[in-house]
Design a protein around this motif. Structure first.
Motif, mmCIF file in Angstrom:
data_model
loop_
_atom_site.group_PDB
_atom_site.id
_atom_site.type_symbol
_atom_site.label_atom_id
_atom_site.label_comp_id
_atom_site.label_asym_id
_atom_site.label_seq_id
_atom_site.Cartn_x
_atom_site.Cartn_y
_atom_site.Cartn_z
ATOM 1 N N MET A 1 0.853 -1.205 0.000
ATOM 2 C CA MET A 1 0.000 0.000 0.000
ATOM 3 C C MET A 1 0.880 1.244 0.000
ATOM 4 N N ALA A 2 0.778 2.083 -1.036
ATOM 5 C CA ALA A 2 1.588 3.296 -1.160
ATOM 6 C C ALA A 2 1.056 4.381 -0.249
ATOM 7 N N LEU A 3 1.982 5.090 0.399
ATOM 8 C CA LEU A 3 1.578 6.157 1.300
ATOM 9 C C LEU A 3 1.212 7.412 0.521
ATOM 10 N N SER A 4 0.216 8.132 1.014
ATOM 11 C CA SER A 4 -0.176 9.388 0.391
ATOM 12 C C SER A 4 0.855 10.464 0.718
ATOM 13 N N LYS A 5 1.097 11.360 -0.233
ATOM 14 C CA LYS A 5 2.061 12.440 -0.045
ATOM 15 C C LYS A 5 1.393 13.740 0.389
ATOM 16 N N ILE A 6 0.099 13.727 0.580
ATOM 17 C CA ILE A 6 -0.617 14.933 1.012
ATOM 18 C C ILE A 6 -0.311 15.193 2.487
ATOM 19 N N GLU A 7 0.161 16.400 2.794
ATOM 20 C CA GLU A 7 0.532 16.737 4.170
ATOM 21 C C GLU A 7 -0.590 17.448 4.921
ATOM 22 N N THR A 8 -1.356 18.277 4.226
ATOM 23 C CA THR A 8 -2.464 19.001 4.858
ATOM 24 C C THR A 8 -3.673 18.989 3.939
ATOM 25 N N ILE A 9 -4.859 19.067 4.554
ATOM 26 C CA ILE A 9 -6.100 19.159 3.804
ATOM 27 C C ILE A 9 -7.126 19.887 4.659
ATOM 28 N N LYS A 10 -7.642 20.993 4.115
ATOM 29 C CA LYS A 10 -8.662 21.792 4.808
ATOM 30 C C LYS A 10 -8.234 22.191 6.221
ATOM 31 N N GLY A 11 -6.947 22.503 6.374
ATOM 32 C CA GLY A 11 -6.453 22.946 7.678
ATOM 33 C C GLY A 11 -6.032 21.813 8.597
ATOM 34 N N PHE A 12 -6.262 20.560 8.201
ATOM 35 C CA PHE A 12 -5.882 19.407 8.999
ATOM 36 C C PHE A 12 -4.542 18.859 8.523
ATOM 37 N N SER A 13 -3.661 18.512 9.456
ATOM 38 C CA SER A 13 -2.439 17.787 9.128
ATOM 39 C C SER A 13 -2.780 16.320 8.957
ATOM 40 N N VAL A 14 -2.171 15.684 7.943
ATOM 41 C CA VAL A 14 -2.485 14.290 7.619
ATOM 42 C C VAL A 14 -1.345 13.404 8.104
ATOM 43 N N LEU A 15 -1.595 12.607 9.109
ATOM 44 C CA LEU A 15 -0.587 11.723 9.693
ATOM 45 C C LEU A 15 -0.932 10.272 9.410
ATOM 46 N N ALA A 16 0.016 9.545 8.830
ATOM 47 C CA ALA A 16 -0.168 8.112 8.582
ATOM 48 C C ALA A 16 0.408 7.329 9.756
ATOM 49 N N VAL A 17 -0.346 6.366 10.264
ATOM 50 C CA VAL A 17 0.139 5.471 11.322
ATOM 51 C C VAL A 17 0.005 4.036 10.836
ATOM 52 N N ALA A 146 3.839 18.223 20.748
ATOM 53 C CA ALA A 146 3.227 17.133 19.989
ATOM 54 C C ALA A 146 3.009 17.539 18.533
ATOM 55 N N LEU A 147 2.521 18.757 18.300
ATOM 56 C CA LEU A 147 2.282 19.228 16.935
ATOM 57 C C LEU A 147 3.578 19.329 16.127
ATOM 58 N N GLN A 148 4.627 19.872 16.748
ATOM 59 C CA GLN A 148 5.907 20.001 16.059
ATOM 60 C C GLN A 148 6.469 18.635 15.671
ATOM 61 N N SER A 149 6.396 17.678 16.585
ATOM 62 C CA SER A 149 6.918 16.339 16.311
ATOM 63 C C SER A 149 6.138 15.673 15.189
ATOM 64 N N ILE A 150 4.807 15.818 15.213
ATOM 65 C CA ILE A 150 3.963 15.191 14.193
ATOM 66 C C ILE A 150 4.227 15.811 12.821
ATOM 67 N N LYS A 151 4.407 17.134 12.772
ATOM 68 C CA LYS A 151 4.664 17.801 11.490
ATOM 69 C C LYS A 151 6.017 17.388 10.916
ATOM 70 N N LYS A 152 7.005 17.153 11.778
ATOM 71 C CA LYS A 152 8.310 16.675 11.309
ATOM 72 C C LYS A 152 8.180 15.293 10.678
ATOM 73 N N ILE A 153 7.403 14.419 11.326
ATOM 74 C CA ILE A 153 7.192 13.066 10.798
ATOM 75 C C ILE A 153 6.491 13.126 9.442
ATOM 76 N N ILE A 154 5.483 14.012 9.324
ATOM 77 C CA ILE A 154 4.718 14.136 8.079
ATOM 78 C C ILE A 154 5.612 14.654 6.943
ATOM 79 N N SER A 155 6.411 15.687 7.246
ATOM 80 C CA SER A 155 7.249 16.288 6.202
ATOM 81 C C SER A 155 8.374 15.368 5.757
ATOM 82 N N SER A 156 8.921 14.579 6.683
ATOM 83 C CA SER A 156 10.018 13.665 6.320
ATOM 84 C C SER A 156 9.525 12.447 5.564
ATOM 85 N N GLY A 157 8.294 11.998 5.867
ATOM 86 C CA GLY A 157 7.761 10.808 5.226
ATOM 87 C C GLY A 157 8.437 9.533 5.681
#
Length: 303
Positions: A1-17, A146-157
């Motif tokens: 399953m390929a991960l989505s590259k979208i980081e934000t949508i409608k003001g929400f950060s998109v985090l894959a777990v 928590a927000l800073q850590s999550i955004k780093k994870i999202i941006s690094s992929g």
């Protein structure tokens, strides 16, 4: 399953777990769940004052221990105080269409309260959309960390976080275990059946003894009421006793009314005579009117 590259949508950060594959899965390919999150704001609390996160599309049956473990792993030092959610299976009246979350229309405005006591965080759960949750941190620093850590994870992929497994089984395994827990083994079933039969026999004997004692009931005057043999239940005996008591009360009431003297006082006698005289006078005037009318019509013949 390929991960989505979208980081934000409608003001929400998109985090894959990454979710742990259930044992029933034939494939070992990783399974991902996308969580959408942003600061939780209300009409009374702005984004600069909040210390809560609003999360969408949480894994089913998410618990507070899981939330705490997850944020301990992704942001050390971000201490979670409480967690509010609206579980998919809280109500049996949920329509299938209500389970579909439209991220483009969803907002966290005026949903729930962020100053809830951690011991009682279910008061406003009904206001939280299905599949969503509100995570409240101990302070604003914890939220920002928590927000800073999550955004780093999202941006690094990279270093996709693993969603903690609950201590209890989830998914199909949970329902299988729940079903099996309700099935008794033969020894337990035999023991409980024997105890139930003995308890039933004991209560039946108590009821029988109570009925035997009620078959002869003595009233306040010392008279004994004998209950017929055809009355074999407590309800029947009590019904008979109630009916007898009602008859006796009715007799006593009639007897008291007969003994009552209606004209005991002089003013009562005078009042009664006055009413009789008024009645006779009214009758006399009525007769006079009739005689007068007949005389006018020349129909009056006294003899």
């Amino acid at each position: 399953m390929a991960l989505s590259k979208i980081e934000t949508i409608k003001g929400f950060s998109v985090l894959a777990v990454k979710l742990e594959n259930p044992k029933s899965y034939k494939t070992q390919d990783p399974v991902y769940n996308y969580i959408y999150l942003k600061k939780h704001t209300t009409s009374t609390v702005s984004s600069s004052q909040t210390r809560s996160l609003f999360l969408v599309n949480l894994p089913i049956d998410t618990t507070l221990p899981q939330i705490k473990k997850f944020f301990q792993d992704v942001a050390i030092g971000a201490i979670v105080e409480s967690f509010q959610s609206n579980d998919y299976y809280d109500s049996h009246q949920i329509g299938i269409n209500e389970l579909n979350i439209d991220i483009s229309k969803l907002s966290n405005e005026d949903i729930g309260g962020i100053e809830q006591d951690s011991k009682d965080n279910s008061n406003n759960n009904s206001k939280i959309p299905l599949g969503c949750g509100i995570v409240t941190f101990l302070d604003k620093n914890g939220l920002n960390l928590a927000l800073q850590s999550i955004k780093k994870i999202i941006s690094s992929g990279k270093n996709i976080p693993i969603w903690p497994k609950d201590l209890q089984a989830t998914g199909t395994e949970r329902y299988i275990n729940n079903y099996r827990s309700k099935i008794m083994d033969s020894e337990t079933l035999e023991t409980e059946s024997a105890e139930s039969v003995l308890e039933f026999a004991r209560k039946e004997q108590e009821a029988k003894d109570e009925i035997d004692n009620m078959k002869t009931i003595t009233d306040e005057d010392g008279f004994t009421m004998v209950v017929g043999s055809h009355r074999k239940t407590k309800t029947g005996i009590m019904g008979s006793l109630k009916k007898t008591n009602e008859i006796e009360k009715e007799k006593a009431l009639k007897k008291m009314k007969r003994k009552e003297k209606q004209d005991f006082y002089r003013f009562q006698i005078r009042e009664k005579k006055k009413q009789e005289m008024n009645h006779l006078l009214a009758k006399f005037k009525e007769d006079q009117e009739k005689v007068k009318e007949m005389k006018e019509k020349r129909r009056f013949r006294p003899y």
